[in-house]
Design an enzyme around this catalytic site. Sequence first.
Site, PDB file in Angstrom:
ATOM      1  N   GLY A 177      79.181  28.909  -7.495  1.00  0.00           N
ATOM      2  CA  GLY A 177      79.299  30.053  -6.579  1.00  0.00           C
ATOM      3  C   GLY A 177      78.731  31.342  -7.142  1.00  0.00           C
ATOM      4  NE  ARG A 303      79.201  18.872 -10.574  1.00  0.00           N
ATOM      5  CZ  ARG A 303      79.951  19.263  -9.577  1.00  0.00           C
ATOM      6  NH1 ARG A 303      80.948  18.498  -9.164  1.00  0.00           N
ATOM      7  NH2 ARG A 303      79.739  20.399  -8.944  1.00  0.00           N
ATOM      8  NE  ARG A 349      88.605  22.133  -5.175  1.00  0.00           N
ATOM      9  CZ  ARG A 349      87.394  22.210  -5.717  1.00  0.00           C
ATOM     10  NH1 ARG A 349      87.201  22.988  -6.770  1.00  0.00           N
ATOM     11  NH2 ARG A 349      86.376  21.545  -5.218  1.00  0.00           N
TER      12      ARG A 349
HETATM   13  P1  ADP Z   1      76.748  26.700  -5.994  1.00  0.00           P
HETATM   14  O1  ADP Z   1      75.806  25.772  -6.698  1.00  0.00           O
HETATM   15  O2  ADP Z   1      76.991  27.949  -6.778  1.00  0.00           O
HETATM   16  O3  ADP Z   1      77.985  26.036  -5.498  1.00  0.00           O
HETATM   17  P2  ADP Z   1      75.579  26.550  -3.294  1.00  0.00           P
HETATM   18  O4  ADP Z   1      74.117  26.636  -3.055  1.00  0.00           O
HETATM   19  O5  ADP Z   1      76.209  25.201  -3.185  1.00  0.00           O
HETATM   20  O6  ADP Z   1      75.925  27.220  -4.714  1.00  0.00           O
HETATM   21  O7  ADP Z   1      76.338  27.523  -2.319  1.00  0.00           O
HETATM   22  C1  ADP Z   1      77.726  27.770  -2.447  1.00  0.00           C
HETATM   23  C2  ADP Z   1      78.256  28.413  -1.187  1.00  0.00           C
HETATM   24  O8  ADP Z   1      77.530  29.646  -0.913  1.00  0.00           O
HETATM   25  C3  ADP Z   1      78.086  27.573   0.063  1.00  0.00           C
HETATM   26  O9  ADP Z   1      79.131  26.657   0.233  1.00  0.00           O
HETATM   27  C4  ADP Z   1      78.110  28.672   1.118  1.00  0.00           C
HETATM   28  O10 ADP Z   1      79.440  29.109   1.295  1.00  0.00           O
HETATM   29  C5  ADP Z   1      77.344  29.816   0.482  1.00  0.00           C
HETATM   30  N1  ADP Z   1      75.893  29.759   0.800  1.00  0.00           N
HETATM   31  C6  ADP Z   1      74.914  29.217   0.046  1.00  0.00           C
HETATM   32  N2  ADP Z   1      73.703  29.301   0.673  1.00  0.00           N
HETATM   33  C7  ADP Z   1      73.920  29.921   1.859  1.00  0.00           C
HETATM   34  C8  ADP Z   1      73.082  30.297   2.986  1.00  0.00           C
HETATM   35  N3  ADP Z   1      71.772  30.063   3.004  1.00  0.00           N
HETATM   36  N4  ADP Z   1      73.677  30.919   4.035  1.00  0.00           N
HETATM   37  C9  ADP Z   1      75.011  31.163   4.037  1.00  0.00           C
HETATM   38  N5  ADP Z   1      75.841  30.837   3.022  1.00  0.00           N
HETATM   39  C10 ADP Z   1      75.323  30.227   1.953  1.00  0.00           C
END
Ligand code: ADP
Length: 461
Positions: A177, A303, A349
């Site tokens: 995040g 993973r 969690r």
């Molecule tokens: P991380 O690898 O840090 O978990 P992610 O790419 O999986 O990052 O994104 C984590 C969260 O950030 C997503 O679940 C969503 O809530 C938000 N997010 C990521 N990309 C977008 C986007 N393009 N638009 C809106 N929210 C996003």
Amino acid sequence: MPETPEQSAAGRFDTVLIANRGEIAARIQRACRELGLKTVAICSEADRQAPYGKTADSFICIGPSTVAKSYLNQDAILLAARLAGAGAIHPGYGFLSENAAFADAVEKAGLTFIGPTASSIATMGDKISAKRAMMTAGVPCVPGPDTALPDDPATIECIALEIGFPVIIKAAGGGGGRGMRVVPKADFLHEAIALTREEARKAFGSPSLYMEKFLEHPRHIEIQVICDDHSNAVWLGHRDCSMQRRHQKVVEEAPAAGIAPDIIQPVGLACVQACLQIGYRGVGTFEFLYEDGAFYFIEMNTRLQVEHPVTELTSGVDIVQAQIRVAQGHVLDLSQGDVSCEGHSFECRINAEDPESFLPSAGVVTHLALPAGPGIRVDTHIHAGYKVSPYYDSLIAKLIVHAPTRAQAMARMREALAGTEVEGISTNIPFLRALFEDGAFAQGETDIHYLEQWLKLRRAA
Ligand code: ADP
């Protein structure tokens, strides 16, 4: 497909070192034992009392409490594996689980890494190359280029205008995040890029950034896959992980509510095709944002995930055992036609943190009562007298329920939360209890911003 003798003999090991701690170390150890494998538990000095240390065949302290000197210390872990005679290393989640150099070092040491190849981890660990691989495989992605942002301000502006504001700037190496910044309009673009680049350089060791459309009200839906080394891959249904605080998942469920099979089916099949195209091995999760009936790939986790139990309860597949078996070289013993997901599952969690401020809470658990009964599962490593250390993630337990319908699963979770008592430290249980009383959550299909908005309203009330 029946195994040939060569296939069934491949990658055989009888002892697994579990390079992790906490609930997942206990979970993996159970899976190993059920498969008749011996286990090596490791710990830092702060975790010497860990209960899974007592039930492992060997228990080795690999270093001081700070993670850099213990759970992230690759040399110490490899040495422990050699000393204990382990033939394989299971990295769990977090720590070294998505570290391609570690996967490579494990294999070079003549051991099996229970996970994908180092090159799959490297491709998917860089969110830009992951996006490129997924676009090539025909998986739908968030609008935006599959290349790193250049330095030139004018080109950056062109990219943003083409995508259309709001956009999100993301670090190619980001995770947990972190390394993301939303840009609502052009005025903030260059400052946001400079800040995110600096953060990315410091936190992930790479200043590489990319830009994509910021979706304003999506849900977070993910697809679990498992693949063997013999070109077999299946998807095990979907999960909804939209209940997030600061981009961190708090409650997960399977299946995602209100998504018709004919909408999700092609996405699941595209994930399977992508796995076959990139020669993926092991378990993995494709994360998508889902908005207005369309799916957009955001990243792949190479993973085991924290939330794997909700898929285990709906699909009936022991994901950790399946993961270990494919690492042993076995042919996947299920085909897509065998996969059928039944009922509904939720996971909460349980974190050692203040339910209002969310600040971590360390200390000794003076009293613990855990719920039990049909359709209730608790994955934890804690017990009364356990000392929650300030050094690590605040996750102390996962409460998982399964019932025939979503409404029944919610009722079961309310009961399970009511029957959970943790004293001596603060936990987020009061917050989870309140969330499971919420009407909109009960209706289902809430988006990724819902929880933050709900918290704001609660604070204001
Ligand atoms: P991380 O690898 O840090 O978990 P992610 O790419 O999986 O990052 O994104 C984590 C969260 O950030 C997503 O679940 C969503 O809530 C938000 N997010 C990521 N990309 C977008 C986007 N393009 N638009 C809106 N929210 C996003």
